[in-house]
Motif scaffolding. Structure first.
Motif, PDB file in Angstrom:
ATOM      1  N   UNK A 240       5.753 104.222  50.712  1.00 39.56           N
ATOM      2  CA  UNK A 240       6.149 103.075  49.905  1.00 39.56           C
ATOM      3  C   UNK A 240       5.920 103.375  48.421  1.00 39.56           C
ATOM      4  N   UNK A 241       6.852 102.939  47.595  1.00 44.58           N
ATOM      5  CA  UNK A 241       6.697 103.151  46.163  1.00 44.58           C
ATOM      6  C   UNK A 241       6.406 101.821  45.486  1.00 44.58           C
ATOM      7  N   UNK A 242       5.670 101.908  44.410  1.00 49.97           N
ATOM      8  CA  UNK A 242       5.358 100.691  43.658  1.00 49.97           C
ATOM      9  C   UNK A 242       6.614 100.225  42.928  1.00 49.97           C
ATOM     10  N   UNK A 243       6.703  98.929  42.705  1.00 52.10           N
ATOM     11  CA  UNK A 243       7.848  98.391  41.961  1.00 52.10           C
ATOM     12  C   UNK A 243       7.818  98.951  40.546  1.00 52.10           C
ATOM     13  N   UNK A 244       8.988  99.290  39.982  1.00 51.27           N
ATOM     14  CA  UNK A 244       8.998  99.853  38.637  1.00 51.27           C
ATOM     15  C   UNK A 244       8.486  98.853  37.604  1.00 51.27           C
ATOM     16  N   UNK A 245       7.840  99.391  36.571  1.00 53.94           N
ATOM     17  CA  UNK A 245       7.403  98.510  35.489  1.00 53.94           C
ATOM     18  C   UNK A 245       8.642  98.005  34.746  1.00 53.94           C
ATOM     19  N   UNK A 246       8.465  96.908  34.024  1.00 54.70           N
ATOM     20  CA  UNK A 246       9.612  96.284  33.365  1.00 54.70           C
ATOM     21  C   UNK A 246      10.395  97.291  32.539  1.00 54.70           C
ATOM     22  N   UNK A 247       9.661  98.100  31.734  1.00 51.41           N
ATOM     23  CA  UNK A 247      10.373  98.986  30.810  1.00 51.41           C
ATOM     24  C   UNK A 247      11.054 100.154  31.519  1.00 51.41           C
ATOM     25  N   UNK A 248      10.669 100.408  32.794  1.00 52.44           N
ATOM     26  CA  UNK A 248      11.314 101.500  33.539  1.00 52.44           C
ATOM     27  C   UNK A 248      12.544 101.026  34.307  1.00 52.44           C
ATOM     28  N   UNK A 249      12.714  99.740  34.391  1.00 57.63           N
ATOM     29  CA  UNK A 249      13.849  99.221  35.159  1.00 57.63           C
ATOM     30  C   UNK A 249      15.153  99.503  34.442  1.00 57.63           C
ATOM     31  N   UNK A 250      16.205  99.572  35.225  1.00 56.39           N
ATOM     32  CA  UNK A 250      17.530  99.716  34.651  1.00 56.39           C
ATOM     33  C   UNK A 250      17.847  98.456  33.845  1.00 56.39           C
TER      34      UNK A 250
ATOM     35  N   UNK B 258      11.192  90.806  27.802  1.00 53.51           N
ATOM     36  CA  UNK B 258      11.395  89.659  28.672  1.00 53.51           C
ATOM     37  C   UNK B 258      10.288  88.648  28.386  1.00 53.51           C
ATOM     38  N   UNK B 259      10.628  87.401  28.549  1.00 53.41           N
ATOM     39  CA  UNK B 259       9.705  86.272  28.305  1.00 53.41           C
ATOM     40  C   UNK B 259       9.460  86.029  26.832  1.00 53.41           C
ATOM     41  N   UNK B 260      10.244  86.724  25.991  1.00 48.48           N
ATOM     42  CA  UNK B 260      10.244  86.339  24.584  1.00 48.48           C
ATOM     43  C   UNK B 260      11.596  85.745  24.260  1.00 48.48           C
TER      44      UNK B 260
END
Lengths: 105, 495
Positions: free
Chosen positions: B1-11, B490-492
């Protein structure tokens, strides 16, 4: 009759505001665009084209630029796209004046 | 299992336009695991279809609708940045060497302000969903105050609680006449009559060919039934084969001249009638907003209903990383726009295009396309409409170019190329930059030419009505400014 405000959401409190148009006070309510306030006040036109013909709102969604006016010293603001704030100083424009200044890109 | 990507690594998927197509695209791109930036010129998502009253007036009253739930899900998502009141004024393509979608230039703040923060977004994929606006054919007097595009009347009721008049005439062509009539009636406006320019034969032939396709659009059918019932209840006549051919008045519209039309929209002589009105609302179909797709380099598709962005089965345009959804790919209404957006967002986010969950979306998209074709067949613009024009009829509202001037320029053998006509007549050179008159001028000049149009000028791309280097107005002071730092997190969100 002219354009007029209607109450489709009874019970919602209306916050009155006032703008001036060419120096004259015009009452409105918060939430309306400048075009909406002018229409609700019974004005259908506030700009003159090159020939001097009157113009007001046509497309209502920011495409046609027929409704431009000057807001707080900034010319060529689309009245249908600009939300009015209390105390806004609005002056109407003629196309001849716009030609001498900064025209919309 | 892989960890969910951090926000800045997401497409990173940028979605332009937050109407039915854009919001659906944002929702499915988030579901596919992307980080999304959603930008729209309005203060709240919804576009024209889901336009709601501002908070000052009690806010949205559709809290439980599918759209309201989707809006909350998108705006509250931890990986979504919502840019309200944001104009995308330019798309800048990378070097031909560099792959990837264009950079997105934005301005955020009150419309036409003079000191709005400027940002540059660098997406991994771009979804364009800017929508369309009314097309209104010119007729004598259409520039009088009190004559509105039908979309304006609808926007004023939906967004401002304002009825344009007490004695309103609605004319033009297409099912859009009905929701506009509905909006006016529910706002308490008096609607005199609704005029559909096409004859019953044309409308029936368009809609009832392959009737099983209609059954696949239950939402649309129910909406039309509701609108029709309301017209009946208010005793508003709906007449076909009749339209407004002239507006008259001193300083504002006071009366309209209507006339019976043949199937080609030529006027039946002697059928003219004069009716007193205090407002006239007109619509002759829609013009897709093609500035951004053209700036991105997307190829267009010529259809009988006009030019639209060409897309493949995954809503991919001809430019890598650029997707298109909604009315810019064909006029088919909100349900079709929603399915196209859902597909575009998913694929732009890198979701598996063969995912089983997409089967239904794809099927609905095909139905939406079939609906668009029927709509175009049932409500065409009749070729004889220029018969309404007189030499002094205004064609370009901004520059007040009249039909006589356009006609002599277009038939002048010395140069009838689009650019020459533009410079000679000024049609299309005013503040709206041909957004309103462009399609009309293109159509009229194409008809008036006997020889084929002149060759494009050396070294310049061929003239196209929607080719505008600046997609939205920007003040010179703003243009001169350095962009205000990187993209917001995100969230700003600006809302």
């Amino acid at each position: 009759m002219s354009p007029r405000p209607v109450r489709t959401a009874p019970g919602a409190p209306e916050r009155p505001l006032q703008i001036t148009v060419d120096g004259d006070p015009v009452e409105g309510v918060a939430g309306r665009s400048i075009a909406g306030i002018l229409l609700a006040a019974g004005r259908t036109s506030w700009r003159t084209a090159r020939s001097g013909a009157p113009r007001g709102v046509f497309c209502g969604i920011g495409v046609c630029f027929d409704c431009v006016l000057t807001v707080n010293g900034v010319p060529d603001v689309r009245a249908c796209r600009r939300r009015a704030t209390d105390g806004d100083v609005v002056t109407t424009q003629t196309r001849a004046a716009a030609d001498n200044g900064e025209a919309g890109a | 299992m892989t960890a969910a990507p951090r926000t800045e690594d997401r497409r990173h998927v940028v979605v332009v336009g937050a109407g039915p197509a854009g919001l659906a695209a944002a929702g499915s791109a988030l579901a596919a695991g992307a980080r999304v930036t959603l930008a729209d010129a309005a203060e709240r998502p919804g576009g024209q279809y889901h336009r709601t009253l501002p908070e000052e007036f009690g806010g949205p009253r559709d809290g439980g609708s599918h759209f309201a739930r989707l809006r909350r899900r998108v705006l509250d998502h931890p990986h979504c940045t919502w840019l309200a009141e944001t104009s995308v004024w330019a798309l800048e393509r990378p070097d031909p060497e560099q792959p990837g979608p264009p950079r997105v230039h934005t301005l955020t703040g009150p419309a036409d302000g003079n000191d709005r923060p400027r940002r540059v977004l660098t997406p991994d994929a771009l979804v364009l969903a800017p929508g369309a606006h009314d097309r209104v054919l010119p007729f004598p007097g259409w520039e009088l105050p009190g004559v509105y595009a039908a979309g304006a009347a609808q926007a004023l009721v939906k967004g401002e609680r304002l009825a344009v008049g007490d004695d309103v005439l609605l004319a033009g062509s297409g099912p859009f006449l009905l929701p506009v009539a509905t909006a006016l009636l529910t706002a308490g406006a008096g609607v005199r009559e609704v005029l559909e320019a096409n004859t019953p034969k044309t409308v029936a032939a368009g809609w009832t060919r392959r009737p099983w396709q209609l059954a696949a659009q239950p939402a649309k059918a129910a909406e039309l039934a509701r609108c029709t019932a309301l017209l009946v209840r208010h005793r508003v006549p709906y007449r076909m084969g009749r339209t407004v051919i002239e507006a008259r008045g001193d300083g504002r519209v006071e009366e309209a001249v209507t006339a019976r039309l043949r199937p080609d929209w030529s006027v039946v002589p002697g059928s003219e009638r004069t009716v007193p009105v205090d407002a006239l609302c007109v619509t002759h179909g829609f013009t897709p907003q093609l500035e951004l797709p053209l700036a991105a380099g997307c190829a267009l598709l010529r259809t009988p209903a006009g030019e639209f962005v060409a897309v493949d089965a995954d809503q991919r345009t001809t430019m890598p990383g650029v997707y298109a959804a909604g009315e810019i790919t064909g006029i088919a209404g909100a349900p079709a726009a929603r399915t196209e957006g859902a597909l575009a967002g998913w694929c732009a986010a890198g979701g598996d295009p063969a995912a089983p969950a997409l089967h239904r979306v794809r099927r609905n998209r095909e139905r939406g396309r079939a609906f668009a074709a029927r709509l175009a067949a049932a409500h065409p613009v009749g070729p004889a409409w220029p018969g309404w024009l007189r030499p002094e009829t205004v064609i370009c509202r901004c520059e007040e170019t009249d039909y006589g001037t356009l006609r002599s320029a277009a038939t002048d053998a010395s140069g009838a190329a689009p650019r020459v006509i533009k410079l000679a007549t000024r049609a299309g050179l005013g503040p709206c930059q041909a957004r309103i008159c462009g399609p009309t001028v293109a159509e009229l000049t194409a008809r008036l030419h006997s020889p084929p149009p002149g060759r494009p000028a050396e070294g310049l791309p061929p003239a196209a009505p929607h080719r505008r280097p600046l997609a939205q107005p920007i003040r010179l002071g703003e243009l001169a400014r350095t962009p205000d730092g990187p993209e917001p997190d995100p969230k700003e969100s600006t809302a």
